[in-house]
Design an enzyme around this catalytic site. Structure first.
Site, mmCIF file in Angstrom:
data_model
loop_
_atom_site.group_PDB
_atom_site.id
_atom_site.type_symbol
_atom_site.label_atom_id
_atom_site.label_comp_id
_atom_site.label_asym_id
_atom_site.label_seq_id
_atom_site.Cartn_x
_atom_site.Cartn_y
_atom_site.Cartn_z
ATOM 1 N N ALA A 108 40.669 -45.150 17.332
ATOM 2 C CA ALA A 108 41.708 -44.541 18.165
ATOM 3 C C ALA A 108 42.377 -45.598 19.034
ATOM 4 O O ALA A 108 41.860 -46.699 19.203
ATOM 5 C CB ALA A 108 41.092 -43.458 19.035
ATOM 6 N N CYS A 109 43.523 -45.238 19.593
ATOM 7 C CA CYS A 109 44.266 -46.123 20.500
ATOM 8 C C CYS A 109 43.372 -46.520 21.674
ATOM 9 O O CYS A 109 42.594 -45.693 22.127
ATOM 10 C CB CYS A 109 45.507 -45.414 21.039
ATOM 11 S SG CYS A 109 46.811 -45.277 19.825
ATOM 12 N N PRO A 110 43.523 -47.734 22.143
ATOM 13 C CA PRO A 110 44.474 -48.759 21.717
ATOM 14 C C PRO A 110 43.893 -49.763 20.736
ATOM 15 O O PRO A 110 44.502 -50.796 20.491
ATOM 16 C CB PRO A 110 44.820 -49.454 23.038
ATOM 17 C CG PRO A 110 43.513 -49.453 23.778
ATOM 18 C CD PRO A 110 42.848 -48.134 23.389
ATOM 19 N N CYS A 145 48.317 -41.484 17.018
ATOM 20 C CA CYS A 145 48.764 -42.281 18.165
ATOM 21 C C CYS A 145 49.023 -43.722 17.725
ATOM 22 O O CYS A 145 50.056 -44.310 18.050
ATOM 23 C CB CYS A 145 47.709 -42.233 19.266
ATOM 24 S SG CYS A 145 48.071 -43.295 20.664
ATOM 25 N N ALA A 146 48.098 -44.291 16.969
ATOM 26 C CA ALA A 146 48.267 -45.662 16.471
ATOM 27 C C ALA A 146 49.427 -45.729 15.487
ATOM 28 O O ALA A 146 50.130 -46.738 15.405
ATOM 29 C CB ALA A 146 46.979 -46.125 15.799
#
Length: 75
Positions: free
Chosen positions: A12-14, A41-42
């Site tokens: 997951a981000c970041p 999200c990425a």
């Protein structure tokens, strides 16, 4: 020109963005980084960052919810 695969599946981000930034620093102009991503999200952040840095970006959906972001280093 070389091609480098970067596996960011399940991250997951970041994390994918940080890994992408670090990998791009090691490449020369004309080299290609293929980032494997399965996090939405990425999927937004990585191509956005690469384009902002001036690199060429293509996105391929390889499976349902899984993408390859192909970044060609420009300079």
């Amino acid at each position: 020109m070389k091609e480098v695969m970067l596996d960011c599946l399940g991250e997951a981000c970041p994390v994918p963005l940080i890994k992408t930034e670090n990998a791009m620093k090691k490449l020369s102009a004309g080299d290609v980084l293929i980032v494997q991503i399965d996090h939405s999200c990425a999927m937004k952040n990585v191509p956005e960052w690469a384009r902002k840095e001036g690199h060429n970006v293509e996105i391929e959906e390889v499976d349902d919810g899984e993408w390859e972001v192909i970044i060609e280093k420009v300079s």
